[in-house]
Design a protein around this motif. Structure first.
Motif, PDB file in Angstrom:
ATOM      1  N   TYR A 292       6.845  10.205 -15.067  1.00 17.04           N
ATOM      2  CA  TYR A 292       5.649   9.821 -15.848  1.00 17.04           C
ATOM      3  C   TYR A 292       4.959  11.045 -16.456  1.00 17.04           C
ATOM      4  O   TYR A 292       4.468  10.985 -17.577  1.00 17.04           O
ATOM      5  CB  TYR A 292       4.656   9.036 -14.971  1.00 17.04           C
ATOM      6  N   SER A 293       4.920  12.153 -15.700  1.00 16.09           N
ATOM      7  CA  SER A 293       4.203  13.339 -16.188  1.00 16.09           C
ATOM      8  C   SER A 293       4.853  13.886 -17.459  1.00 16.09           C
ATOM      9  O   SER A 293       4.133  14.268 -18.395  1.00 16.09           O
ATOM     10  CB  SER A 293       4.125  14.408 -15.100  1.00 16.09           C
ATOM     11  N   ALA A 294       6.185  13.896 -17.537  1.00 12.81           N
ATOM     12  CA  ALA A 294       6.845  14.477 -18.715  1.00 12.81           C
ATOM     13  C   ALA A 294       6.580  13.663 -19.990  1.00 12.81           C
ATOM     14  O   ALA A 294       6.023  14.200 -20.953  1.00 12.81           O
ATOM     15  CB  ALA A 294       8.336  14.677 -18.454  1.00 12.81           C
ATOM     16  N   PRO A 295       6.902  12.359 -20.022  1.00 11.10           N
ATOM     17  CA  PRO A 295       6.657  11.624 -21.275  1.00 11.10           C
ATOM     18  C   PRO A 295       5.182  11.492 -21.626  1.00 11.10           C
ATOM     19  O   PRO A 295       4.827  11.366 -22.799  1.00 11.10           O
ATOM     20  CB  PRO A 295       7.276  10.241 -21.018  1.00 11.10           C
ATOM     21  N   MET A 296       4.319  11.536 -20.616  1.00 13.61           N
ATOM     22  CA  MET A 296       2.890  11.364 -20.896  1.00 13.61           C
ATOM     23  C   MET A 296       2.189  12.698 -21.160  1.00 13.61           C
ATOM     24  O   MET A 296       0.972  12.744 -21.356  1.00 13.61           O
ATOM     25  CB  MET A 296       2.206  10.596 -19.766  1.00 13.61           C
TER      26      MET A 296
END
Ligand code: P5A
Length: 435
Positions: A292-296
């Motif tokens: 979640y941290s990467a795409p967001m």
């Protein structure tokens, strides 16, 4: 709570729709009332149990270093488009439109929202590690809601989310929650065993479900007998210490849900070690790295000035499901047998002859001394009705006051778990109940 004035309704008939004992007892003892398929109103007795369960969960999360927040139930679809889960989640997600035709949803989980909140504040490596949790209603439009609160459409979940700078840090956070879960379920009188599990729509590659064995459980599980005898409250290092040995003591034995089962490894175990059974999933923890941290676009500045994308995990407990699971594990033909830690009321005072001066005076005295954690059956009903209702509602202690005993300043003290009854002085009864 005086029963003559309380809203603590019980049902005499066994509701036809309830297939498992905990669901039947929850309806009969007046804990919940179904308002739509898989959606329940919590009545006073049920709400008290739900709150006690929630409070144990909260205390153990706090003790493990997580911090409580409260995120909303309604979320914007926008965040879920950023993670790519809006389309992937499917028909289990309840989708809504507001008056401006904006896509909204009733949250089935909060990975996106917590990542959004965290990215607004976390700027540097000093802002990590952190673990944020909340206890909030979720909605999943399950194909087959059933077994009452066990598989509801609306249900109460504790969900925690950890943010770390490194994979090692994230593994430590995972182990902290692992330990917190062992402690949480043990405090409720449950033997919940961590088992290797599939990650489903949450994602990631490391995951354990915490499962209690029960014939009516929805999951098929395979577990090594050694684990059934292991003490979850055994001496464990401090949450900041090295938790790896503790977790490995649990995970080195075979324990897997159906999806993760490996028949070849399983069959190598001695016959006596192999327990294949049904289970209820009361908790589920995940490590999913940067899913979640990467795409967001969550990133912080590392100690060396380089950008770091935090490693995350999420950790769920089915708070409302636990109420059902606890009853599934603690009942007899007569009704619920609440473990002390989660009982809606610790004791019931049964006045077998309201209107009798000595009975009334003694009951008033005991009830006043017990305070808010007691119910007082002062109704003008037959003794048999009072006994049956007290057993059905399952208070851990019953103080039974009849005219003969009251005249001699004696009461009968009954322990619901064991059925033991003793004639004792009112003072001794109070002493025992207070522990
Ligand atoms: C972990 C926290 C998650 O949603 N995201 C946030 C991750 N995991 S989970 O396994 O899907 O759900 C966590 C726990 O919630 C309970 N649960 C339910 N309880 C009642 N009715 C349901 N329909 C339901 N679905 C899930 C389970 O106890 C589960 O372990």
């Amino acid at each position: 709570m005086r029963l003559s004035r309380a809203f603590l309704p019980t049902l005499k008939e066994t509701p036809a729709e309830a297939q498992i004992v905990s669901h039947r007892l929850m309806l009969r003892a007046g804990l919940v009332r179904q308002t739509s398929a898989g959606i329940y109103a919590w009545l006073p007795m049920g709400l008290r149990a739900l709150q006690k369960v929630g409070q144990i969960v909260r205390e153990e999360q706090d003790r493990a270093g997580a911090q409580e927040i409260l995120m909303p139930t309604i979320q914007s679809a926008e965040l879920w488009r950023q993670s790519g889960r809006y389309d992937a989640y499917g028909p289990e997600m309840l989708r809504l439109k507001d008056r401006h035709e904006r896509d909204m949803l009733f949250g089935p989980t909060n990975e996106e929202m917590v990542t959004d909140i965290f990215r607004s504040y976390a700027k540097s490596y000093r802002d990590l590690p952190r673990n944020l949790y909340h206890i909030q209603w979720k909605f999943r439009d399950e194909v087959r809601p059933r077994f009452g609160v066990m598989r509801g459409r609306e249900f109460l979940m504790k969900d925690a989310y950890s943010f770390d700078l490194t994979k090692e840090g994230a593994e430590h956070s995972y182990r902290q929650m692992f330990l917190a879960y062992l402690r949480t379920f043990a405090r409720m009188g449950l033997k919940a065993i961590p088992m290797r599990a599939d990650t489903g729509p949450i994602g990631g590659n490391l995951s354990h479900e915490f499962i209690i064995l029960a014939e009516t459980g929805e999951s098929q599980v395979f577990v090594s007998r050694t684990l059934l005898d292991m003490d979850p409250l055994a001496e464990a290092p401090d949450y900041d210490g090295d938790l790896k040995p503790l977790v490995e003591a649990w995970t080195s034995h075979y324990a897997a849900t159906d999806e993760m089962h490996e028949p070849l490894a399983w069959e190598k175990l001695p016959e006596a070690e192999r327990v294949s059974a049904r289970g209820i999933e009361v908790g589920h923890i995940f490590y999913f790295g940067t899913k979640y941290s990467a795409p967001m676009g969550l990133s912080v500045q590392g100690a060396d000035g380089q950008a770091v994308v935090p490693e995350m995990g999420s950790y769920g407990i089915g708070v409302s499901r636990l109420v059902g699971a606890i009853i599934e594990a603690n009942h007899d033909e007569a009704g619920i047998r609440w473990p002390d830690a989660v009982a809606p009321f610790r004791a019931a005072v049964l006045n077998l002859k309201p209107g009798d001066g000595a009975c009334d005076a003694l009951c008033d005295k005991i009830y006043a001394a017990l305070g808010a954690d007691a119910v007082y059956d002062d109704r003008a009903d037959r003794a048999g009705v009072k006994f049956a209702d007290a057993d059905l509602m399952g208070h851990p202690w019953q103080v039974i006051v009849g005219p003969r005993g009251a005249a001699a300043n004696k009461v009968e003290l009954k322990r619901r778990q064991t059925g033991e009854r003793h004639e004792v002085s009112p003072e001794d009864a109070l002493g025992k109940i207070r522990g």
